[in-house]
Design a protein around this motif. Sequence first.
Motif, PDB file in Angstrom:
ATOM      1  N   ALA A   1      -1.183  -2.876  -3.674  1.00 45.50           N
ATOM      2  CA  ALA A   1       0.117  -3.107  -3.046  1.00 45.50           C
ATOM      3  C   ALA A   1       1.102  -2.013  -3.409  1.00 45.50           C
ATOM      4  O   ALA A   1       1.910  -1.561  -2.583  1.00 45.50           O
ATOM      5  N   ASN A   2       1.069  -1.575  -4.666  1.00 41.35           N
ATOM      6  CA  ASN A   2       1.975  -0.506  -5.094  1.00 41.35           C
ATOM      7  C   ASN A   2       1.668   0.791  -4.359  1.00 41.35           C
ATOM      8  O   ASN A   2       2.574   1.533  -3.969  1.00 41.35           O
ATOM      9  N   ALA A   3       0.362   1.077  -4.161  1.00 42.20           N
ATOM     10  CA  ALA A   3       0.004   2.307  -3.427  1.00 42.20           C
ATOM     11  C   ALA A   3       0.460   2.230  -1.983  1.00 42.20           C
ATOM     12  O   ALA A   3       0.917   3.212  -1.398  1.00 42.20           O
ATOM     13  N   ILE A   4       0.346   1.025  -1.360  1.00 37.30           N
ATOM     14  CA  ILE A   4       0.766   0.868   0.034  1.00 37.30           C
ATOM     15  C   ILE A   4       2.269   0.983   0.155  1.00 37.30           C
ATOM     16  O   ILE A   4       2.808   1.632   1.053  1.00 37.30           O
ATOM     17  N   ALA A   5       2.991   0.355  -0.773  1.00 39.16           N
ATOM     18  CA  ALA A   5       4.445   0.308  -0.661  1.00 39.16           C
ATOM     19  C   ALA A   5       5.101   1.598  -1.098  1.00 39.16           C
ATOM     20  O   ALA A   5       6.111   2.014  -0.516  1.00 39.16           O
ATOM     21  N   ASN A   6       4.582   2.275  -2.091  1.00 40.90           N
ATOM     22  CA  ASN A   6       5.265   3.430  -2.675  1.00 40.90           C
ATOM     23  C   ASN A   6       4.496   4.727  -2.536  1.00 40.90           C
ATOM     24  O   ASN A   6       4.994   5.783  -2.927  1.00 40.90           O
ATOM     25  N   GLY A   7       3.266   4.697  -2.071  1.00 42.46           N
ATOM     26  CA  GLY A   7       2.495   5.919  -1.932  1.00 42.46           C
ATOM     27  C   GLY A   7       1.814   6.307  -3.211  1.00 42.46           C
ATOM     28  O   GLY A   7       2.037   5.704  -4.272  1.00 42.46           O
ATOM     29  N   HIS A   8       1.017   7.378  -3.048  1.00 41.85           N
ATOM     30  CA  HIS A   8       0.265   7.824  -4.218  1.00 41.85           C
ATOM     31  C   HIS A   8       0.986   8.886  -5.000  1.00 41.85           C
ATOM     32  O   HIS A   8       0.588   9.191  -6.112  1.00 41.85           O
ATOM     33  N   ASN A   9       2.046   9.519  -4.398  1.00 41.91           N
ATOM     34  CA  ASN A   9       2.778  10.557  -5.109  1.00 41.91           C
ATOM     35  C   ASN A   9       4.229  10.527  -4.664  1.00 41.91           C
ATOM     36  O   ASN A   9       4.645   9.693  -3.841  1.00 41.91           O
ATOM     37  N   ALA A  10       5.018  11.476  -5.165  1.00 46.11           N
ATOM     38  CA  ALA A  10       6.458  11.483  -4.889  1.00 46.11           C
ATOM     39  C   ALA A  10       6.751  11.827  -3.428  1.00 46.11           C
ATOM     40  O   ALA A  10       7.673  11.267  -2.815  1.00 46.11           O
ATOM     41  N   ALA A  11       5.949  12.712  -2.836  1.00 48.86           N
ATOM     42  CA  ALA A  11       6.197  13.101  -1.430  1.00 48.86           C
ATOM     43  C   ALA A  11       5.975  11.915  -0.509  1.00 48.86           C
ATOM     44  O   ALA A  11       6.791  11.629   0.387  1.00 48.86           O
ATOM     45  N   GLU A  12       4.852  11.223  -0.740  1.00 51.49           N
ATOM     46  CA  GLU A  12       4.586  10.049   0.088  1.00 51.49           C
ATOM     47  C   GLU A  12       5.658   8.992  -0.114  1.00 51.49           C
ATOM     48  O   GLU A  12       6.077   8.314   0.828  1.00 51.49           O
ATOM     49  N   GLN A  13       6.119   8.835  -1.365  1.00 52.53           N
ATOM     50  CA  GLN A  13       7.150   7.831  -1.635  1.00 52.53           C
ATOM     51  C   GLN A  13       8.436   8.177  -0.895  1.00 52.53           C
ATOM     52  O   GLN A  13       9.106   7.305  -0.336  1.00 52.53           O
ATOM     53  N   GLY A  14       8.797   9.462  -0.834  1.00 61.10           N
ATOM     54  CA  GLY A  14      10.015   9.850  -0.110  1.00 61.10           C
ATOM     55  C   GLY A  14       9.898   9.579   1.386  1.00 61.10           C
ATOM     56  O   GLY A  14      10.838   9.092   2.023  1.00 61.10           O
ATOM     57  N   SER A  15       8.752   9.906   1.972  1.00 59.14           N
ATOM     58  CA  SER A  15       8.538   9.662   3.411  1.00 59.14           C
ATOM     59  C   SER A  15       8.610   8.189   3.714  1.00 59.14           C
ATOM     60  O   SER A  15       9.235   7.755   4.701  1.00 59.14           O
TER      61      SER A  15
END
Length: 707
Positions: free
Chosen positions: A615-629
């Motif tokens: 769930a954390n990977a889906i919601a926040n991504g695997h890295n900072a770039a994905e989290q920003g997008s």
Amino acid sequence: MTGRSGTLRWLQNARRHIESSQEWKDFTIRLFDAVQQQMTESHVNVFTDLLEAEKAFVLQRAAKAIQRGDLYKAMISQISTCLEEQLYSQVAHEMRDGDHLRSKLSLVSSHIRNGVMNLLEERPELKGKMHAFLNQPLPADFRRLTWRLYLSNPRVCRDYLSQVAANKAKSPKDREIFLKSRALLSTEPTFQHLKDNEVAARCLRNVLSYYHKLQGTATHLPDMEYFLLLPLLQVALDPAAPNLSTDSISALLVEEFITFMNLRPRFMRLSFTQDAAGTDVLGEVSSMLHEQDRDLTTVIKGIYSQAEETQESLLRAVKHMLQPAISTLFVGYLSMDTLLYVWDQLIIGLDQPSYNCFPAFSAVFILLLRDYLKTCQSPGQVEAALKTRGPTLSVEEFQDMIRRHYFKELYSRLHEDDNEPFPIHDPTQALPPWSYLSRVTVPPRTRPEDRKQARKEREMLEKQHKERLKHEERLQKFREEEERRQQESRLLQLLEETKGTFEAQRVYLKEQLTQEKQLRYEMQKAAEAQISGLEDEIKKLQEQQRCNFWHILELLCVCKARIIIIMYGTVHWSLPWMMHALWEVTSGMSRNIEIHGKTAAMVTLDLLEQIMQAANAIANGHNAAEQGSLNAATREHLWNYSQDCKNAEIEVFGHHISREDIEKIPEPRRKELKKKLTGTIRRNAEARHKAQLAVGKGMLPDSVIYM
């Protein structure tokens, strides 16, 4: 200060002057004639044939034979003159040389004392001259020398030193003797000045340990023997005594103590009931007390008659009162100075069998305490008075009482050997023949009738005495038989009581045993019932655990479906529901079930951990770039959703409306309005998504659902 060398010098000068005087020459000639006379009477031809003791005896008798003559008196006068001249010459010489710290009288006394001590050291057989100090306390140095002369025994000292060298001079109870010695010095009031003296304690231990070893017994030393050593120890440790080591003092004390214990009066070595001499001493004390103070004797008899409930005689009362003090020679009952004075009077008479000062000093001891004893009401108070008031008595009080009442008798006993039963004939003096017999009192003459009457009286008294003894023996046997019968009856009664007690105890214990058996039976039944119930519960739990296992599998399937929804829908709503469902299932399972080494709780925790990571990977991504997008897309989606909600409200209601206003709308209209709002929002969202897909900006899949 005057030294011993000065003393020897004036004494040696006096001796030379005496030996060179005409008086001495005349006396020796007369003495030689008297010796020849004694040898003739004894049928001795040559003086050298005699033994040393026999020579001394002949010389002594010869000197006594001429001591009443003029030559003897002239010689004594010459000796006195020479001694006086040489002594005062020595004193004047010392004072002229600058010895001004001491007076003339002090110097004279010191020289006389040192001269006497020098003569006693050279001639120990002259120790009998110390009889002149009767009823006088000896000076410290005189006392030390006098006691040493009377209690000397070189053989005892040699034996002790040989045992010490072989390390065999200690008793098996050496430690106990040492502790008791220290306790005695600490607790006895009259010896408090020796309390912290380690030398005194060690000397006591050494002497008494060796003495106990000589006794060859396993019993403890009586307290009396501890007390009897203390005066000897006090004299040996006197500050004026030569500075000796502990071993030297111990050897000296061993010699004096063992000699004293062998020379002490017989009644001290045996109890008063075993020795007639002890009874004689107490009888003499009783007579002296009765003669001096009859009121005091009446009080004493009254005190001890109350204690024993029978009319005791004065002799018996004096025995109870004085036996502890006499057995220790007043050690512990008198102060140190007074005690040493009493021991001086005892020791200077050890060479005179007829001399016994115990009765006189015992009577004086009681008479000096008469004022305190008359106030006593019980034997305990008498004993306390003797122990507490005795140390307050002074030497002067004893001296005055002895001088006024008992000095003449003690002096006559001490000098009894000086009076010869028959006169010694002096051949140089003209005496009338048979003059001695004319001065002797003729014994009274008795008639035969008187002797016969006296014999009959003695026989009658003896017969009465025998009959009295037989009567007392019969009474004694009768008492013994009566006591034996009473003892047997008491034993039989005690036996019956014991049997009854044992029977009652047996019945009681039997009842207790029966009750215990019943209680154990009931406890066993209850335990068996409880075990059966527990077995049933275990079976139920096992069946329930098997059902729970299949329920877990079903839940896992549901969780997988929910994960798919979470991946494409709203995470905040589905994840708590799933965690709650898993907790409800696992909480109902037994924690003891294991599948491939893991319990249900462990499996659930592993599953939850994997779900949270996904769930954390889906919601926040695997890295900072994905989290920003993802964050930018989420903000855009939320703004679009808010606009869709506002447009839907305007379309349905014609204006914006709050949630509170919606809640105020009654059912079922509110439900219909909510469906219209939801449909309008979905339609607007789908139209917007289609428009975005048309221009190539699709961000979300078609299956996005707002729950």
